[in-house]
Design a protein around this motif. Structure first.
Motif, PDB file in Angstrom:
ATOM      1  N   LYS A  73       2.616  49.127 -24.323  1.00 46.36           N
ATOM      2  CA  LYS A  73       3.679  48.570 -23.490  1.00 46.36           C
ATOM      3  C   LYS A  73       4.253  47.264 -24.061  1.00 46.36           C
ATOM      4  O   LYS A  73       5.462  47.052 -24.012  1.00 46.36           O
ATOM      5  CB  LYS A  73       3.107  48.335 -22.085  1.00 46.36           C
ATOM      6  CG  LYS A  73       4.116  48.058 -21.024  1.00 46.36           C
ATOM      7  CD  LYS A  73       3.603  48.484 -19.670  1.00 46.36           C
ATOM      8  CE  LYS A  73       2.294  47.847 -19.265  1.00 46.36           C
ATOM      9  NZ  LYS A  73       2.402  46.432 -18.902  1.00 46.36           N
TER      10      LYS A  73
ATOM     11  N   ALA B 193       5.073  56.380 -20.461  1.00 42.52           N
ATOM     12  CA  ALA B 193       5.901  55.707 -19.456  1.00 42.52           C
ATOM     13  C   ALA B 193       6.386  56.671 -18.388  1.00 42.52           C
ATOM     14  O   ALA B 193       6.959  56.231 -17.387  1.00 42.52           O
ATOM     15  CB  ALA B 193       7.103  55.044 -20.130  1.00 42.52           C
ATOM     16  N   TYR B 194       6.189  57.936 -18.596  1.00 43.06           N
ATOM     17  CA  TYR B 194       6.689  58.924 -17.637  1.00 43.06           C
ATOM     18  C   TYR B 194       5.537  59.783 -17.090  1.00 43.06           C
ATOM     19  O   TYR B 194       4.815  59.339 -16.210  1.00 43.06           O
ATOM     20  CB  TYR B 194       7.766  59.791 -18.303  1.00 43.06           C
ATOM     21  CG  TYR B 194       9.036  59.053 -18.646  1.00 43.06           C
ATOM     22  CD1 TYR B 194       9.889  58.576 -17.655  1.00 43.06           C
ATOM     23  CD2 TYR B 194       9.394  58.812 -19.968  1.00 43.06           C
ATOM     24  CE1 TYR B 194      11.065  57.903 -17.968  1.00 43.06           C
ATOM     25  CE2 TYR B 194      10.558  58.145 -20.296  1.00 43.06           C
ATOM     26  CZ  TYR B 194      11.396  57.692 -19.288  1.00 43.06           C
ATOM     27  OH  TYR B 194      12.554  57.025 -19.594  1.00 43.06           O
TER      28      TYR B 194
ATOM     29  N   LEU C 174       6.284  48.482 -13.662  1.00 40.66           N
ATOM     30  CA  LEU C 174       7.402  49.264 -13.119  1.00 40.66           C
ATOM     31  C   LEU C 174       8.741  48.767 -13.649  1.00 40.66           C
ATOM     32  O   LEU C 174       9.651  49.557 -13.880  1.00 40.66           O
ATOM     33  CB  LEU C 174       7.376  49.229 -11.585  1.00 40.66           C
ATOM     34  CG  LEU C 174       6.315  50.141 -10.975  1.00 40.66           C
ATOM     35  CD1 LEU C 174       6.093  49.803  -9.503  1.00 40.66           C
ATOM     36  CD2 LEU C 174       6.693  51.613 -11.119  1.00 40.66           C
ATOM     37  N   GLU C 175       8.874  47.466 -13.884  1.00 40.18           N
ATOM     38  CA  GLU C 175      10.126  46.973 -14.450  1.00 40.18           C
ATOM     39  C   GLU C 175      10.266  47.432 -15.904  1.00 40.18           C
ATOM     40  O   GLU C 175      11.358  47.818 -16.337  1.00 40.18           O
ATOM     41  CB  GLU C 175      10.207  45.450 -14.345  1.00 40.18           C
ATOM     42  CG  GLU C 175      11.381  44.814 -15.083  1.00 40.18           C
ATOM     43  CD  GLU C 175      12.771  45.394 -14.752  1.00 40.18           C
ATOM     44  OE1 GLU C 175      12.936  46.065 -13.725  1.00 40.18           O
ATOM     45  OE2 GLU C 175      13.694  45.181 -15.567  1.00 40.18           O
ATOM     46  N   GLU C 176       9.171  47.432 -16.652  1.00 37.47           N
ATOM     47  CA  GLU C 176       9.241  47.941 -18.031  1.00 37.47           C
ATOM     48  C   GLU C 176       9.606  49.422 -18.016  1.00 37.47           C
ATOM     49  O   GLU C 176      10.411  49.885 -18.824  1.00 37.47           O
ATOM     50  CB  GLU C 176       7.879  47.762 -18.733  1.00 37.47           C
ATOM     51  CG  GLU C 176       7.416  46.318 -18.841  1.00 37.47           C
ATOM     52  CD  GLU C 176       8.226  45.506 -19.842  1.00 37.47           C
ATOM     53  OE1 GLU C 176       8.495  46.016 -20.930  1.00 37.47           O
ATOM     54  OE2 GLU C 176       8.617  44.374 -19.519  1.00 37.47           O
ATOM     55  N   GLN C 177       9.003  50.156 -17.098  1.00 35.06           N
ATOM     56  CA  GLN C 177       9.279  51.591 -16.999  1.00 35.06           C
ATOM     57  C   GLN C 177      10.725  51.824 -16.573  1.00 35.06           C
ATOM     58  O   GLN C 177      11.401  52.712 -17.109  1.00 35.06           O
ATOM     59  CB  GLN C 177       8.294  52.215 -15.999  1.00 35.06           C
ATOM     60  CG  GLN C 177       8.202  53.727 -16.048  1.00 35.06           C
ATOM     61  CD  GLN C 177       9.329  54.397 -15.276  1.00 35.06           C
ATOM     62  OE1 GLN C 177       9.924  53.802 -14.372  1.00 35.06           O
ATOM     63  NE2 GLN C 177       9.633  55.635 -15.627  1.00 35.06           N
ATOM     64  N   ARG C 178      11.195  51.008 -15.631  1.00 35.23           N
ATOM     65  CA  ARG C 178      12.585  51.160 -15.174  1.00 35.23           C
ATOM     66  C   ARG C 178      13.563  50.889 -16.314  1.00 35.23           C
ATOM     67  O   ARG C 178      14.519  51.631 -16.515  1.00 35.23           O
ATOM     68  CB  ARG C 178      12.863  50.171 -14.032  1.00 35.23           C
ATOM     69  CG  ARG C 178      14.241  50.331 -13.397  1.00 35.23           C
ATOM     70  CD  ARG C 178      14.768  49.041 -12.784  1.00 35.23           C
ATOM     71  NE  ARG C 178      15.014  48.018 -13.777  1.00 35.23           N
ATOM     72  CZ  ARG C 178      16.067  48.007 -14.608  1.00 35.23           C
ATOM     73  NH1 ARG C 178      16.962  48.974 -14.559  1.00 35.23           N
ATOM     74  NH2 ARG C 178      16.209  47.041 -15.502  1.00 35.23           N
ATOM     75  N   LEU C 179      13.270  49.820 -17.066  1.00 32.96           N
ATOM     76  CA  LEU C 179      14.178  49.471 -18.154  1.00 32.96           C
ATOM     77  C   LEU C 179      14.173  50.560 -19.226  1.00 32.96           C
ATOM     78  O   LEU C 179      15.229  50.916 -19.767  1.00 32.96           O
ATOM     79  CB  LEU C 179      13.784  48.119 -18.758  1.00 32.96           C
ATOM     80  CG  LEU C 179      14.729  47.571 -19.829  1.00 32.96           C
ATOM     81  CD1 LEU C 179      16.146  47.416 -19.288  1.00 32.96           C
ATOM     82  CD2 LEU C 179      14.230  46.233 -20.360  1.00 32.96           C
TER      83      LEU C 179
ATOM     84  N   GLU D 126      16.359  53.288 -18.084  1.00 28.73           N
ATOM     85  CA  GLU D 126      17.776  52.947 -18.246  1.00 28.73           C
ATOM     86  C   GLU D 126      18.196  53.071 -19.709  1.00 28.73           C
ATOM     87  O   GLU D 126      19.256  53.620 -20.020  1.00 28.73           O
ATOM     88  CB  GLU D 126      18.031  51.521 -17.735  1.00 28.73           C
ATOM     89  CG  GLU D 126      19.504  51.128 -17.805  1.00 28.73           C
ATOM     90  CD  GLU D 126      19.803  49.738 -17.240  1.00 28.73           C
ATOM     91  OE1 GLU D 126      18.876  49.092 -16.734  1.00 28.73           O
ATOM     92  OE2 GLU D 126      20.969  49.324 -17.320  1.00 28.73           O
TER      93      GLU D 126
END
Lengths: 339, 303
Positions: free
Chosen positions: A46, A92-93, A112-117, A120
């Motif tokens: 990560k 990440a998924y 979760l923010e790393e995963q969200r980014l 995107e």
């Protein structure tokens, strides 16, 4: 056309993705294109997750077409980009979702923010592509569920497909894979304790669990019944396929899995598990193989069923061979390079 | 140094506000120039953009048309057409321009991440947010909703499994990539395609039912969320300008003089304080200008 195939590789690790990229280059060259393979290293943890995507973003590629394959090579920028997706960053998924030991994402706001980014970024980079193909139905379903993106599964022949051939149905089941956690090699060892002689198991392939699995075989008193030869040269592997009763392939949520297709080219049925992922795109229970419940007892029962009924093994194997009759690299090349 | 590529713009008495915004958002290597039938075209003109009230019988090609209300341009076939989002007679594929402000703090959050955010906050597994004329409501699908303060709508838009909204609240929801349900007028006003970008229900009961179904369908929710967010963004002037260039065949430089690391990060939607920006700065600290190519004075990372 001048075509650049893009792929990411973890240094010193070589597996199906690297083979796939090289086979694609060869197929494109056979079709008359000038082709180069561009690789950059990737790190999966990560803390360094975005470094390699960003590096790909800045790589200048001058070519008529780029074909990006695995994470994060599809971050390359090009006006004529086609993606043939082998896999995203699974940690990440689906690995995150399943709580897999190989995912370092946790249920907290930072992860979760790393995963969200990453989601995107993936949507942005993949949406730039003229077309997105995937390696299998499983990869397409993940892309749809996690990223809301459509893609078209595009299957291709496995390595050795030109030389694999049917043969006698012998007294052993064959496993061909890297001996690693997600391939679940211990499952076959445990199953073999419930399979009567003379049926044996030959487990070809190296991997970080090879020594551990060998110890497991010794400890279980299965030394004469389960063989772990490690690396097997291609010529020997072809003959192992030809002489097998069936092929056992029970990975957890596989992306594609050459073993299944190689087995079908050799006219052998495949025994897989209900959670084996893309293997289930090919193995239909009772048609081209047997789908077990993923327990040692269930796997043993499937092996016994084929050992007791060789005619069934032959029938399923023939159906598998029929199932892959239309696979061709020429078709793959035509679809990837179509305007 | 190569000459700039020029887009000849043919306007009538008034320059539509949306058109001005699109021209201002053209890539740096594409220059808009005012043109008329009576004057010679400037050197480097590669394409034309006509307002429909001054569209000649035989336009110079390639060209696009800005649809001015009340000035019927007739059947334009495959010609790219630009119009205000929500304008009458918009055809599928027309480039619709929205001048609504994009919520600065909004980030697209697709359903898997939303579920994770709810989980770490001990919120229900499924959650529906609704913006009604009588306020903002939230609750589990099929349950009795609870009222929430109006200013919590962005939070609900970020966390809900599905939302029901119209107008500005729908725009906010799309900016957070919320899987959304609206009415036919709400979809048309924002230039959204029903069943692709949003679900459309005829009455409040139908919209609530659709939201409850959407909250239980991760696959459909992900597709709608991604598509609704991308469509809304595509209506902003930079998205329309890029699409206009592509459809007119105006080739723009893939790496212009101001496209550096920062521009690449911006284009991917990277937040100012994200880890990757810190890593990029650290990696290029010894390389003067590596990060500041594409520098913009209001970005605090360079302060």
């Amino acid at each position: 056309m001048d075509i650049v195939v893009c792929g990411a590789q973890k240094p010193f690790v070589r597996g199906g993705a690297e083979q796939h990229q090289e086979n694609l280059v060869a197929a494109l060259e056979t079709a008359g294109h000038r082709v180069d393979l561009v690789r950059l290293p990737v790190a999966w943890e990560k803390g360094r997750l975005f470094d390699s995507p960003l590096a790909w973003r800045m790589v200048p590629i001058d070519a008529d077409l780029v074909i990006a394959t695995n994470f994060p090579s599809y971050f390359v920028q090009h006006p004529n980009k086609v993606v043939w997706l082998l896999h995203q960053h699974r940690g990440a998924y689906d690995g995150f979702e399943a709580g897999a030991s190989w995912s370092d994402f946790a249920w907290d706001d930072v992860s979760l923010e790393e995963q969200r980014l990453l989601t995107e970024w993936d949507v942005a980079a993949l949406s730039e592509a003229r077309t997105v193909f995937s390696n299998s139905g499983v990869v397409s379903r993940r892309l749809a569920r996690f990223n809301g993106l459509d893609s078209t599964p595009l299957a291709h022949p496995p390595p050795l497909h030109e030389v694999l051939h049917p043969g006698e149905f012998g007294d052993y089941v064959l496993s061909v894979q890297r001996q690693e956690e997600n391939k679940r090699p211990h499952l076959l060892v445990e199953a073999m304790a419930h399979v009567p002689s003379p049926v044996r198991a030959v487990m070809a392939g190296r991997g970080e669990l090879l020594d551990e699995v060998r110890r497991h075989v010794e400890d279980a008193g299965l030394a004469g019944k389960v063989e772990l030869p490690g690396f097997v040269p291609d010529a020997d592997l072809v003959e192992l396929y030809a002489g097998a009763l069936a092929v056992v392939y029970v990975p957890e949520d596989e992306d594609y899995g050459y073993t299944t297709l190689q087995a079908f080219y050799a006219g052998k049925p495949v025994i897989c598990a209900a959670d084996s992922g893309a293997v289930l795109d090919w193995v239909e229970d009772g048609v081209t193989g047997l789908v077990c419940d993923g327990t040692p007892a269930g796997l043993a029962a499937a092996i016994r069923r084929l050992a007791d009924d060789p005619a069934l093994a032959q029938r399923l194997g023939a159906a598998g061979r029929e199932r892959i009759a239309d696979l061709s690299w020429a078709d793959v090349v035509a679809r990837l390079t179509a305007p | 140094m190569t000459a700039p590529v020029r887009l000849a713009v043919h306007v009538g008495r008034d320059v539509p506000e949306g058109l001005t915004a699109v021209l201002a958002a053209l890539p740096p290597d594409v220059q808009p120039v005012a043109a008329s039938e009576r004057e010679a075209l400037p050197e480097g003109t590669v394409a034309h953009l006509y307002c429909s009230d001054v569209l000649p019988r035989r336009p110079a090609t390639p060209y696009a048309v800005w649809r001015v209300p009340g000035a019927d341009a007739g059947d334009l076939g495959d010609v790219p057409v630009l119009a205000d989002a929500g304008a009458e007679h918009v055809r599928p594929g027309d480039l619709q321009v929205s001048l609504r402000a994009w919520p600065e703090a909004a980030r697209p959050i697709l359903p898997f991440t939303r579920a994770g955010l709810r989980r770490v906050r001990d919120l229900p597994g499924r959650l529906v947010g609704e913006a009604r004329p009588d306020g903002v409501w939230w609750g589990v699908p099929g349950g009795q909703p609870a009222a929430a303060p109006l200013d919590t709508w962005p939070t609900l838009a970020a966390l809900s499994s599905a939302v029901v909204a119209t107008g500005e609240e729908l725009w906010t929801a799309l900016a957070w990539a919320a899987p959304a349900v609206t009415d036919a007028a709400g979809a048309r006003l924002l230039g959204l395609t029903p069943d692709e970008d949003v679900l459309v229900g005829d009455d409040p009961a139908a919209r609530s039912r659709l939201a409850a179904e959407l909250a239980d369908d991760d696959l459909r929710a992900a597709r709608l969320a991604r598509s609704g967010w991308q469509t809304a963004r595509s209506h902003l002037p930079p998205g329309v300008a890029a699409d206009l260039c592509r459809r007119l065949g105006v080739r723009t430089a893939p790496h212009s003089s101001v496209s550096g690391l920062t521009a690449a990060l911006d284009a991917l939607g990277t937040p100012p304080h994200s880890l990757v920006r810190r890593r990029a700065r650290a990696a290029t600290a010894a390389l003067p200008g590596a990060v500041t190519a594409g520098w913009r004075p209001h970005r605090e990372e360079h302060s």
